[in-house]
Design a protein around this motif. Structure first.
Motif, short mmCIF file in Angstrom:
data_model
loop_
_atom_site.label_atom_id
_atom_site.label_comp_id
_atom_site.label_asym_id
_atom_site.label_seq_id
_atom_site.Cartn_x
_atom_site.Cartn_y
_atom_site.Cartn_z
N MET A 1 0.83 -1.20 0.00
CA MET A 1 0.00 0.00 0.00
C MET A 1 0.88 1.27 0.00
O MET A 1 1.92 1.28 0.63
CB MET A 1 -0.89 0.00 1.25
N ILE A 2 0.42 2.28 -0.69
CA ILE A 2 1.21 3.50 -0.76
C ILE A 2 0.74 4.49 0.30
O ILE A 2 -0.42 4.87 0.35
CB ILE A 2 1.09 4.13 -2.17
N GLN A 3 1.67 4.86 1.17
CA GLN A 3 1.35 5.88 2.19
C GLN A 3 1.36 7.27 1.56
O GLN A 3 2.19 7.53 0.69
CB GLN A 3 2.44 5.88 3.26
N LYS A 4 0.51 8.13 2.07
CA LYS A 4 0.47 9.47 1.48
C LYS A 4 0.68 10.54 2.56
O LYS A 4 0.09 10.47 3.63
CB LYS A 4 -0.89 9.66 0.82
N HIS A 5 1.53 11.51 2.27
CA HIS A 5 1.77 12.65 3.16
C HIS A 5 1.88 13.91 2.32
O HIS A 5 2.20 13.84 1.13
CB HIS A 5 3.06 12.46 3.96
N THR B 1 12.75 -5.16 7.01
CA THR B 1 11.94 -6.24 6.44
C THR B 1 12.43 -6.69 5.07
O THR B 1 12.07 -7.76 4.60
CB THR B 1 10.49 -5.76 6.25
N GLY B 2 13.19 -5.83 4.40
CA GLY B 2 13.60 -6.14 3.03
C GLY B 2 12.55 -5.78 1.99
O GLY B 2 12.73 -6.00 0.80
N ASP B 3 11.44 -5.20 2.44
CA ASP B 3 10.38 -4.84 1.49
C ASP B 3 10.61 -3.45 0.90
O ASP B 3 11.26 -2.61 1.51
CB ASP B 3 9.02 -4.82 2.21
N LEU B 4 10.01 -3.24 -0.26
CA LEU B 4 10.04 -1.90 -0.84
C LEU B 4 8.80 -1.14 -0.40
O LEU B 4 7.72 -1.72 -0.33
CB LEU B 4 10.11 -1.98 -2.36
N GLU B 5 8.97 0.14 -0.10
CA GLU B 5 7.85 0.96 0.36
C GLU B 5 7.78 2.21 -0.50
O GLU B 5 8.80 2.84 -0.76
CB GLU B 5 8.08 1.38 1.82
N ALA B 6 6.58 2.56 -0.93
CA ALA B 6 6.42 3.78 -1.72
C ALA B 6 5.65 4.81 -0.90
O ALA B 6 4.74 4.47 -0.14
CB ALA B 6 5.67 3.47 -3.00
N TYR B 7 6.04 6.05 -1.03
CA TYR B 7 5.40 7.15 -0.32
C TYR B 7 5.04 8.24 -1.31
O TYR B 7 5.89 8.70 -2.06
CB TYR B 7 6.36 7.75 0.73
N GLU B 8 3.76 8.61 -1.28
CA GLU B 8 3.31 9.69 -2.16
C GLU B 8 3.39 11.00 -1.38
O GLU B 8 3.09 11.02 -0.18
CB GLU B 8 1.87 9.39 -2.57
N ALA B 9 3.79 12.07 -2.05
CA ALA B 9 3.86 13.37 -1.36
C ALA B 9 3.72 14.50 -2.37
O ALA B 9 4.06 14.34 -3.54
CB ALA B 9 5.19 13.49 -0.63
N ASP B 10 3.22 15.63 -1.88
CA ASP B 10 3.10 16.80 -2.76
C ASP B 10 4.40 17.60 -2.79
O ASP B 10 4.68 18.30 -3.75
CB ASP B 10 1.94 17.69 -2.29
N ALA B 11 5.18 17.48 -1.72
CA ALA B 11 6.50 18.12 -1.71
C ALA B 11 7.51 17.14 -1.11
O ALA B 11 7.18 16.40 -0.18
CB ALA B 11 6.46 19.40 -0.88
N THR C 1 -1.20 9.09 -8.17
CA THR C 1 -0.70 7.88 -7.53
C THR C 1 -0.06 6.94 -8.55
O THR C 1 0.88 6.20 -8.23
CB THR C 1 -1.85 7.16 -6.78
N ALA C 2 -0.55 7.02 -9.78
CA ALA C 2 -0.03 6.11 -10.81
C ALA C 2 1.48 6.28 -11.01
O ALA C 2 2.21 5.29 -11.19
CB ALA C 2 -0.76 6.35 -12.12
N SER C 3 1.96 7.52 -10.93
CA SER C 3 3.41 7.74 -11.14
C SER C 3 4.22 7.13 -9.99
O SER C 3 5.35 6.69 -10.19
CB SER C 3 3.71 9.23 -11.29
N VAL C 4 3.63 7.10 -8.80
CA VAL C 4 4.34 6.51 -7.66
C VAL C 4 4.35 4.99 -7.80
O VAL C 4 5.36 4.32 -7.55
CB VAL C 4 3.69 6.94 -6.32
N GLU C 5 3.21 4.45 -8.26
CA GLU C 5 3.14 3.00 -8.50
C GLU C 5 4.16 2.58 -9.56
O GLU C 5 4.82 1.55 -9.43
CB GLU C 5 1.73 2.60 -8.97
#
Ligand SMILES: Cc1cc2nc3c(=O)[nH]c(=O)nc-3n(C[C@H](O)[C@H](O)[C@H](O)COP(=O)(O)OP(=O)(O)OC[C@H]3O[C@@H](n4cnc5c(N)ncnc54)[C@H](O)[C@@H]3O)c2cc1C
Length: 568
Positions: free
Chosen positions: A1-5, A179-189, A411-415
């Motif tokens: 899941m992509i976290q958003k800030h 954990t070795g996992d990849l994490e994606a974070y969405e942000a406006d800045a 969000t698509a660009s972060v995915e």
């Protein structure tokens, strides 16, 4: 899941925490994502002090921000952007008082005012300090402040991919080392505050995590780097390990001596002697060594024995301990063997004085940035200042940006960035290559040390470029042997090496391009400064993995000080 800030700060050093604190205080939804815990950032290692024209020292009671700014511009060999320097020096005193109010226990004069010591290239003693643990104490005060405000901080995350679309930055991707996992974070800045790249050199004072990956990541995403040929070599690092012996040691009255016992700085900077700027002292030491007046062809002496035990124990306790631990030498009784070593990155991600990069929504502050206050050579004590000032300036600017710009909702660009990061990591883990990440890293660091050091020339630099090209080809066949998910440091190093190769290439390409000598960049085949041809910044654009960067020029901002010959 992509976290958003709203706002993501990459890096928990002084610059990163400063920006996060500012944004949090303005009520923004901010998250700090960092490789190390904040107090393990390289900022913690800073020893000697932070500059501000407080005028507390008897010799400098009429100090002003203008005098500080002029020393900085002259120190930069007139390559710094003077609008940014003016801002930094105007903000210096307020930042020191703010840090003091946040709990930094600055050393004091007897009358209770913040003490100031002399540092290289400064007309007056204006370096504030907390013994020789200044960075450690500032970092802890900032961290406490961040905790008090409830700034969310996550660490053990290697951020290595920027998400963006054609218009603006949209987020980041990190490897969670736990954990070795990849994490994606969405942000406006997004603010990049990942510090310097010192580890691309074998002889550096920098911490193990200073690989420059943060800079390389944005460079690869199409944002230019600036002035990468300007690398600071600190004059006094312990022989062999290159552990830093602060400039404060000379500020407190330490001498440099060659094997004939001479205070050789009288030949190179008769007026300022040991307190000439770092580029000049580093070249002087290296010249002494190369001309046979060093010890064992490797080092000269930093002599503090005349300062006395009490003075050393009060002002320089940490470096005394370091020299005892690493070399078994007690500076109270014996001189310390020192040699120049890589120390600081004047270049970095191109930004203006508001910390804005050319990519909308992307900001940068601290050592990884080039807002350009240091130009071709940084003065000691001005880097902690830069991080403290521009972290805050950047945080403020981000708040303005968030208040005036709509969220991107892309969000698509972060995915997409997450998918690309996944295939990069899968490739490293599953590929059947025969190249070893540690061997390649070693070869890179050794050639940078040997041929992109204090003195440079065309032939050596071309060799470095060829070697980096070879290493980039071999990098395609890297095999990560460790397959564990948890704390796979070999994987972390393999990802970081990609960035190190790109950073090293910009340094060498810039050094080859700049056919003049200015500040820390000295070409034996072009020993003079050449304002006609080179009074400009260099900008580096990523083209492809197989090609060197494209180099463009950018004008230097000159507000009030025209370039003159630099003498000390
Ligand atoms: C030994 C030493 C002594 C010094 N002494 C002085 C001094 O006395 N005075 C002075 O003015 N300057 C000094 N300097 C320079 C100064 O300390 C630094 O330039 C400054 O502290 C850098 O701060 P920063 O916030 O930009 O980066 P750092 O403090 O280096 O912090 C970078 C942060 O980014 C994180 N990070 C890095 N890469 C990634 C990634 N890929 N993903 C996620 N997070 C990442 C790190 O974990 C860290 O939290 C010294 C430097 C050294 C090495």
């Amino acid at each position: 899941m992509i976290q958003k800030h709203q706002f993501i700060v990459v890096g928990g050093g002084i610059a990163g925490l400063g920006a996060a604190i500012e944004a949090k205080e303005a009520g923004m939804d901010v998250l700090v994502v960092s490789l190390t815990h904040p107090v393990r950032s390289h900022s913690t290692c800073a020893q000697g002090g932070i500059n501000a024209p407080l005028g507390n020292h008897p010799e400098g009671h009429d100090d002003t921000w203008e005098k500080h700014a002029y020393d900085t511009v002259k120190g930069s060999d007139f390559l710094a952007d003077q609008d940014a320097v003016e801002l930094m020096c105007q903000e210096a005193a307020p930042r020191i008082y703010e840090l003091e109010h946040w709990g930094v226990p600055f050393s004091r004069f007897d009358d209770g005012r913040i003490a100031q010591r002399p540092f290289g290239g400064a007309a007056f003693p204006r370096t504030c300090y907390a013994a020789d643990k200044t960075g450690h104490l500032i970092m802890h005060a900032l961290y406490q402040r961040a905790v008090k405000l409830g700034v969310p901080i996550i660490y053990d995350r290697l951020v290595f991919k920027l998400a963006r679309n054609d218009e603006r930055v949209t987020g980041i991707v990190a490897l969670n080392l736990i954990t070795g996992d990849l994490e994606a974070y969405e942000a406006d800045a997004v603010m990049i505050a990942t510090g310097g790249y010192g580890r691309v050199y074998a002889n550096t004072t920098n911490s193990i995590n200073n690989t420059g990956l943060g800079m390389a990541m944005v460079y690869k995403a199409g944002v230019p780097l600036q002035d990468m040929e300007f690398v600071q070599f600190h004059p006094t690092t312990l022989v062999g390990t290159n552990v830093l012996m602060t400039e404060g040691a000379r500020g407190e009255g330490g001498y440099l001596r060659n094997k004939l016992g001479e205070r050789f700085m009288k030949k190179y900077a008769p007026e300022k002697m040991e307190l000439a700027p770092r580029d000049i002292v580093a070249r002087a030491i290296w010249t002494e060594i190369m001309e046979g007046r060093g010890f064992e062809g490797q080092y000269v002496h930093l002599d503090l024995t005349h300062l006395g035990k009490d003075h050393i124990m009060e002002r320089l306790p940490q470096i005394r301990e370091l020299a005892i631990n690493f070399l078994g030498i007690d500076m109270i009784h014996d001189p310390i063997p020192i040699q120049p070593g890589q120390h600081y990155s004047m270049g970095g991600i191109a930004a203006n004085k508001h910390t804005e990069t050319p990519l909308k929504g992307l900001f940068t502050a601290g050592e990884c940035s080039c807002v350009s206050v240091h130009g071709a050579n940084r003065l000691g004590g001005n880097s902690l200042l830069e991080t403290a000032v521009f972290g805050k300036v950047g945080g403020k600017k981000v708040v303005e940006f968030l208040q005036s710009t709509s969220p991107h909702n892309d969000t698509a660009s972060v995915e997409k960035a997450l998918e690309e990061a996944k295939s990069q990591v899968d490739h490293l883990l599953t590929k059947d290559g025969d190249e070893d990440v540690f061997e390649l890293t070693k070869e890179l660091r050794e050639i940078m040390k040997a041929k992109t050091f204090v003195f440079r020339n065309e032939k050596d630099l071309q060799e470095v470029m060829d070697k980096i090209h070879e290493l980039k080809q071999r990098y395609k066949n890297i095999r990560v042997k460790t397959k564990d998910k948890h704390y796979n440091l070999e994987l972390e190093r393999a990802i970081s090496l990609e960035g190190m190769l790109l950073i090293a290439e910009t340094i060498a390409a810039g050094a080859l391009y700049r056919k003049e000598s200015r500040g820390a960049h000295f070409r034996t085949d072009y020993p003079e400064r050449d304002d006609e041809k080179f009074l400009h910044h260099s900008l580096f654009y990523y083209k492809s993995w197989d090609e060197p960067p494209e180099i463009k020029q950018k004008e230097v901002v000159i507000t009030r000080w025209q370039p003159v010959e630099r003498k000390y």
